[in-house]
Design an enzyme around this catalytic site. Sequence first.
Site, PDB file in Angstrom:
ATOM      1  N   ARG A  69       0.832  -1.198   0.000  1.00 59.32           N
ATOM      2  CA  ARG A  69       0.000   0.000   0.000  1.00 59.32           C
ATOM      3  C   ARG A  69       0.872   1.256   0.000  1.00 59.32           C
ATOM      4  O   ARG A  69       0.604   2.229  -0.690  1.00 59.32           O
ATOM      5  CB  ARG A  69      -0.861  -0.036   1.275  1.00 59.32           C
ATOM      6  CG  ARG A  69      -2.026   0.911   1.280  1.00 59.32           C
ATOM      7  CD  ARG A  69      -2.816   0.791   2.570  1.00 59.32           C
ATOM      8  NE  ARG A  69      -3.471  -0.482   2.790  1.00 59.32           N
ATOM      9  CZ  ARG A  69      -4.535  -0.926   2.115  1.00 59.32           C
ATOM     10  NH1 ARG A  69      -5.065  -0.199   1.167  1.00 59.32           N
ATOM     11  NH2 ARG A  69      -5.065  -2.086   2.379  1.00 59.32           N
ATOM     12  N   ASN A 111     -13.206  13.541   1.827  1.00 64.03           N
ATOM     13  CA  ASN A 111     -13.881  12.354   1.285  1.00 64.03           C
ATOM     14  C   ASN A 111     -15.386  12.565   1.385  1.00 64.03           C
ATOM     15  O   ASN A 111     -15.861  13.323   2.220  1.00 64.03           O
ATOM     16  CB  ASN A 111     -13.479  11.133   2.118  1.00 64.03           C
ATOM     17  CG  ASN A 111     -14.146   9.856   1.654  1.00 64.03           C
ATOM     18  OD1 ASN A 111     -14.190   9.557   0.451  1.00 64.03           O
ATOM     19  ND2 ASN A 111     -14.683   9.086   2.588  1.00 64.03           N
ATOM     20  N   HIS A 113     -18.973  10.332   1.887  1.00 62.19           N
ATOM     21  CA  HIS A 113     -19.468   9.011   2.296  1.00 62.19           C
ATOM     22  C   HIS A 113     -20.993   9.058   2.347  1.00 62.19           C
ATOM     23  O   HIS A 113     -21.566  10.014   2.859  1.00 62.19           O
ATOM     24  CB  HIS A 113     -18.892   8.642   3.666  1.00 62.19           C
ATOM     25  CG  HIS A 113     -19.314   7.290   4.123  1.00 62.19           C
ATOM     26  ND1 HIS A 113     -18.774   6.121   3.594  1.00 62.19           N
ATOM     27  CD2 HIS A 113     -20.241   6.897   5.026  1.00 62.19           C
ATOM     28  CE1 HIS A 113     -19.360   5.079   4.167  1.00 62.19           C
ATOM     29  NE2 HIS A 113     -20.247   5.519   5.033  1.00 62.19           N
ATOM     30  N   GLU A 178     -25.384  14.135  -2.522  1.00 56.95           N
ATOM     31  CA  GLU A 178     -23.915  14.115  -2.588  1.00 56.95           C
ATOM     32  C   GLU A 178     -23.420  15.141  -3.594  1.00 56.95           C
ATOM     33  O   GLU A 178     -22.446  15.851  -3.359  1.00 56.95           O
ATOM     34  CB  GLU A 178     -23.420  12.721  -2.993  1.00 56.95           C
ATOM     35  CG  GLU A 178     -23.680  11.644  -1.952  1.00 56.95           C
ATOM     36  CD  GLU A 178     -23.042  10.314  -2.329  1.00 56.95           C
ATOM     37  OE1 GLU A 178     -21.917  10.305  -2.837  1.00 56.95           O
ATOM     38  OE2 GLU A 178     -23.693   9.263  -2.116  1.00 56.95           O
TER      39      GLU A 178
END
Length: 219
Positions: A69, A111, A113, A178
């Site tokens: 990662r 971000n 969500h 959103e």
Amino acid sequence: MEKEKMKVGVLISGRGTNLQALIDACADADFPAKIVLVISNVADAYGLKRAKDADIPTVFIDHKAYPTREHFDAVIDSALRESGVEFVCLAGFMRILSEEFVEHWRNRLINIHPSLLPAFKGLDTHQRAIDAGVTITGCTVHFVRPAMDDGPIIVQAAVPVLPGDDAERLAARILESEHVIYPLALRLVAEGRASVEGEKTILKDGAPTAESLINPSPG
Ligand code: GRF
């Protein structure tokens, strides 16, 4: 002279409807940010086409090509820096980012969500909201912290769960909100009206709504 716009990088993995909402917002001459790079870890993500159609540079970075990662994140980080990115938006990016990456971009990384965080973190959010029997759910834009779907909340929208909803129908209703709150949150941050103090977002000149959404309606 035109005011300098904040240079934004967007990370995606899929269809990119939130990316599209940000692209559309940035098309407004008064919007304080501009997208200078879109990165996808999925080669055929439809969002890449949306970016290309808007003349935004894109890169595909395959997470499977890197042993860890941290390696993958370092490549993303280099691409962002090379493009002069100052601020990063995750928009349906389906990889967990390393602590190192998140800390490097601390308070410059947001971000979206599809729930009213801190409820229903993680995947399968809509079905879990339906299964829990909540009558109001929604969506959240937040600053990113190393823990998943965690961090200071910038904007939320409350969305009703209606009788007969399945995950798909509920997701479509939330998605509409959103597309409103992601550009709003980016604007607040880019204008310096949303900053983090003590792990809470402080809004300057915000206009909080005083209305309650009651579901079912008492009337
Ligand atoms: C959205 O529901 C977003 O909240 C979540 O992933 C989905 C991405 O959709 N993080 P899209 O690719 O922006 O259409």
